[in-house]
Design an enzyme around this catalytic site. Structure first.
Site, mmCIF file in Angstrom:
data_model
loop_
_atom_site.group_PDB
_atom_site.id
_atom_site.type_symbol
_atom_site.label_atom_id
_atom_site.label_comp_id
_atom_site.label_asym_id
_atom_site.label_seq_id
_atom_site.Cartn_x
_atom_site.Cartn_y
_atom_site.Cartn_z
ATOM 1 C CG ASP A 456 -2.283 0.629 0.942
ATOM 2 O OD1 ASP A 456 -2.380 1.433 0.002
ATOM 3 O OD2 ASP A 456 -3.243 0.325 1.684
ATOM 4 C CG ASP A 525 -8.719 2.166 -0.491
ATOM 5 O OD1 ASP A 525 -8.177 1.100 -0.810
ATOM 6 O OD2 ASP A 525 -8.120 3.067 0.134
#
Length: 747
Positions: A456, A525
């Site tokens: 990430d 997301d």
């Protein structure tokens, strides 16, 4: 023996695409044509193309014609954005580049080839090498190398790769977006001036253009001539399309881009060189789907492209968030295995001090308080269930509340930047920080024999300043990006079987350079399936489905609060590298049965979904979508027809299925996605059974569309009859073949 004269004009041809270049010198080569392949051309033909490309001279302008070279600049007569910009303490800002050797051309006349041209300005102390490759897929890659051959530092400002555009390119399309709404298309007319998309985010960005497309008026997914560029770089970038009133050296305009460099970011010492990121160019006369087909074939032809079937993933984030508990996670793994999940990924919260997002980033050791035996009890349990194991990491970031920051505050790349999610950025180009990250990641992968990392990157890089070596005190995005690539390459070199997902608060780092080192991108997301339809549709413009992570989320979306049915969520996640992000240990028996059926369907169809050609119908009703995948040999296809909002008509029109073989018969049937569903009694009769028709009829005439409620979908499976071709007179079905140059009928 007298050596034959070298050609003044060369042609590279592949997959219906051609590049015709004037290489006579003394300037760098110029592209006379980029687009449709005109077929084999003799030396006389090529010379005639060169002669025919000489533009008229304006009444008030340069006295002689000037060319748009591979690195256009003011010394050659170009008044637009320069291909090369730089200076040496304010001097040598306009190098006059002239060939220093004959242009090398290998390959040709097809499929594809490579051209290398070397040029220099000896007085300015600048040398360049321009490399252009036309791949067998018709995709063009261009890279430039700039060398400092003079005394003192050369401060590089920009290196841009460009190709010409014809006057028929009248519109521009690119993408923008934000967190949880990535890949939003925007269109505008191509007018005089510069359309420039600059990203100063230190990563590709949620608003990245992805592809900057110029095309004929009204181009769509299935029709129109289009030219596009993508800059394969994960740091700051520039994409541009430019048109000036006096044209571009015989062309109407140009398309291109490169890395966006900050002042002083790249300073070449004497003898040093800089190589630009690859600019990836692609042309199609079959609309946006034609661009995607070429790009997807190019990506699938890479030696490192994932070859194994893309596993069904369960990611724990929206199931448990930071609440890590061994028994709860074991139960979640049990349920996942029972419905056919193949990979279990433990997300954020496993490392020291990480009970929320305010602390712990950088402390890449398993939290002994939560995991007194390390992760072994969970990892061993997951493996005993037959699943592979993945782990979430965010190596480039650090919380100020962390042991790492307290020990090494000097490692911050962004010491004066405002916090973002209460985190800052580590200078990965700092050798000490690099070594720490490599050691920690290598240790984790080795100890737990990890199969997968979800990597990430949750913030933009503001005011990035290098901390070590020659880069200390200078803008640091370029060095950070290069160091990230080295880190990924070294880790993959030590663990060849390790797969890595590129996540950057969702789709903030999606580009071809990061995909050269990773196996999947997290598109967003948000797992809201309605938002995901557009996000995945436009991410797929560049990237094939097997590289796009797509998960079934909970009934109420975490990021939007929207409630959606299980079948709609499952249809959406089917078209990607599929997974689940939901506390399925709390599901009802009916929900688990639906998920089990969906997993089985994904396993059945993923070979087709991840190897076939993506097709997207052009529907005038923007409240509906029809998209699918057609097998490479056109023996089968899978389509989803979705209603996003209520229809303007009470009775919808017909669905016409693009991409089919017009000369084969296909059986069309509905597939239930999340368990048995009763046919809609108001739907067209064919929806309750099967229908067999020629591909030409399915593409050109179509079938009655189902009358769907908003936020619902139907999955349609087409299989070609055994025996293949139709026994009909030649041309009999011609009126019914798929129209490629005009929008499909309302449906």
């Amino acid at each position: 023996m007298t050596e034959a004269p070298r050609p003044r004009v060369v042609a590279l041809r592949a997959a219906g695409t051609a590049l015709v270049l004037d290489v006579a010198g003394p300037l760098l080569p110029r592209v006379l044509h980029w687009g449709a392949d005109p077929g084999p051309l003799s030396a006389a033909d090529l010379a005639a193309v060169r002669a025919a490309s000489a533009a008229a001279l304006p009444r008030s302008g340069l006295d002689d014609r000037w060319p748009l070279t591979l690195l256009p600049g003011e010394p050659d007569g170009w008044s637009g954005t320069p291909g090369l910009a730089g200076h040496r303490a304010g001097r040598d800002a306009f190098p006059r580049l002239r060939l220093t050797a004959d242009v090398e051309v290998t390959g040709g006349p097809g499929p594809g080839g490579r051209l290398v041209a070397s040029a220099a300005d000896v007085d300015a102390g600048v040398a360049v090498s321009c490399e252009l490759v036309l791949a067998e897929t018709g995709v063009v890659r261009m890279e430039h190398t700039v060398s400092n051959t003079g005394a003192g530092e050369y401060d590089l400002g920009a290196v841009r790769a460009v190709l010409p555009l014809p006057s028929t390119a009248e519109e521009i399309l690119d993408l923008t977006g934000r967190w949880c709404r990535e890949r939003s298309p925007q269109r505008s007319p191509l007018q005089h001036g510069t359309h420039s998309r600059m990203s100063r985010r230190g990563r590709t960005g949620h608003d990245a253009p992805l592809l900057l497309v110029a095309g004929t008026a009204g181009f769509g997914f299935r029709f129109g001539e289009v030219w596009a560029v993508h800059i394969a770089w994960s740091g700051d970038t520039e994409h541009l399309v430019e048109r000036l009133p006096e044209g571009a050296g015989g062309a109407a305009g140009l398309l291109g881009g490169g890395e966006l460099l900050r002042p002083g970011e790249v300073r070449l010492a004497a003898g040093e060189s800089y190589r630009s990121p690859a600019a990836v160019f692609v042309w199609s006369d079959a609309g946006l789907d034609g661009l995607s087909a070429r790009l997807h074939r190019e990506l699938r032809g890479r030696p490192g492209h994932p070859g194994a079937p893309r596993p069904v993933v369960l990611n724990t984030w929206e199931a448990v968030y930071f609440e890590h508990d061994l028994d709860r996670l074991r139960t979640l793994a049990d349920v996942a295995a029972s419905i056919g999940v193949e990979r279990f990924v433990l997300d954020d919260g496993w490392f020291r001090h990480r009970r929320d997002d305010s602390a712990g980033l950088g402390d890449w050791y398993v939290d002994e308080g939560v995991w007194p035996q390390g992760l072994h009890p969970l990892v061993d349990h997951v493996r005993s269930l037959g699943m592979s194991v993945g782990l979430w990491v965010e190596p480039e970031m650090v919380n100020r509340d962390s042991d790492l920051f307290r020990a090494h505050p000097d490692w911050l790349l962004t010491p004066t930047a405002p916090p973002w999610r209460r985190q800052q950025v580590l200078d990965v180009a700092n050798p000490a920080a690099f070594d720490y990250l490599l050691e920690r990641l290598d240790a984790l992968v080795s100890e737990y024999r990890l199969d997968y990392l979800k990597w990430d990157h949750n913030r933009d890089l503001h005011a990035a300043i290098g901390t070590a070596g020659a880069g200390a005190g200078r803008p640091g995005v370029h060095a950070q990006t290069a160091a990230l690539y080295r880190l990924l390459d070294e880790l993959r070199g030590r663990h060849p079987g390790l797969e890595i997902e590129s996540c950057a608060s969702g789709g903030g780092r999606v580009d071809l350079a990061i995909l050269a080192r990773t196996d999947r991108v997290w598109a967003s997301d948000t797992n809201d399936a309605l938002e995901r339809q557009a996000i995945q549709r436009w991410t797929g413009l560049l990237i094939p489905l097997e590289l796009i992570g797509a998960h079934v989320g909970p009934p109420v979306a975490h990021t939007t609060g929207r409630a959606l049915s299980l079948p709609f969520r499952c249809v959406t996640a089917l078209f990607g590298s599929a997974g689940i992000e939901w506390d399925i240990a709390g599901c009802t028996p009916e929900e688990l049965a639906g998920l089990r059926a969906w997993v089985g369907l994904y396993r059945e169809l993923r070979g087709l979904l991840h190897s076939g050609e993506v097709v997207r119908a052009d529907l005038p009703d923007d409240g509906a979508l029809l998209h699918g995948v057609v097998a490479a040999d056109r023996s089968a296809a899978v389509f989803a027809y979705l209603r996003l909002v209520s229809a303007p008509e009470a009775v919808p029109g017909r669905l016409r299925f693009p991409g089919l073989d017009p000369d084969r018969r296909y059986t069309l049937r509905r597939r239930d996605v999340a368990g048995p569903v009763q046919p809609d009694p108001t739907g067209p009769p064919w929806l309750a059974g099967e229908l067999t028709l020629p591909g030409a009829v399915l593409a050109g005439v179509g079938v009655a569309a189902p009358a769907l409620l908003p936020e619902s979908a139907v999955l349609l499976h087409l299989t070609a009859d055994v025996g293949g071709r139709l026994d009909v007179p030649a041309g009999a079905l011609a009126p019914f073949r798929e129209p490629l140059r005009e929008p499909a009928e309302r449906g």
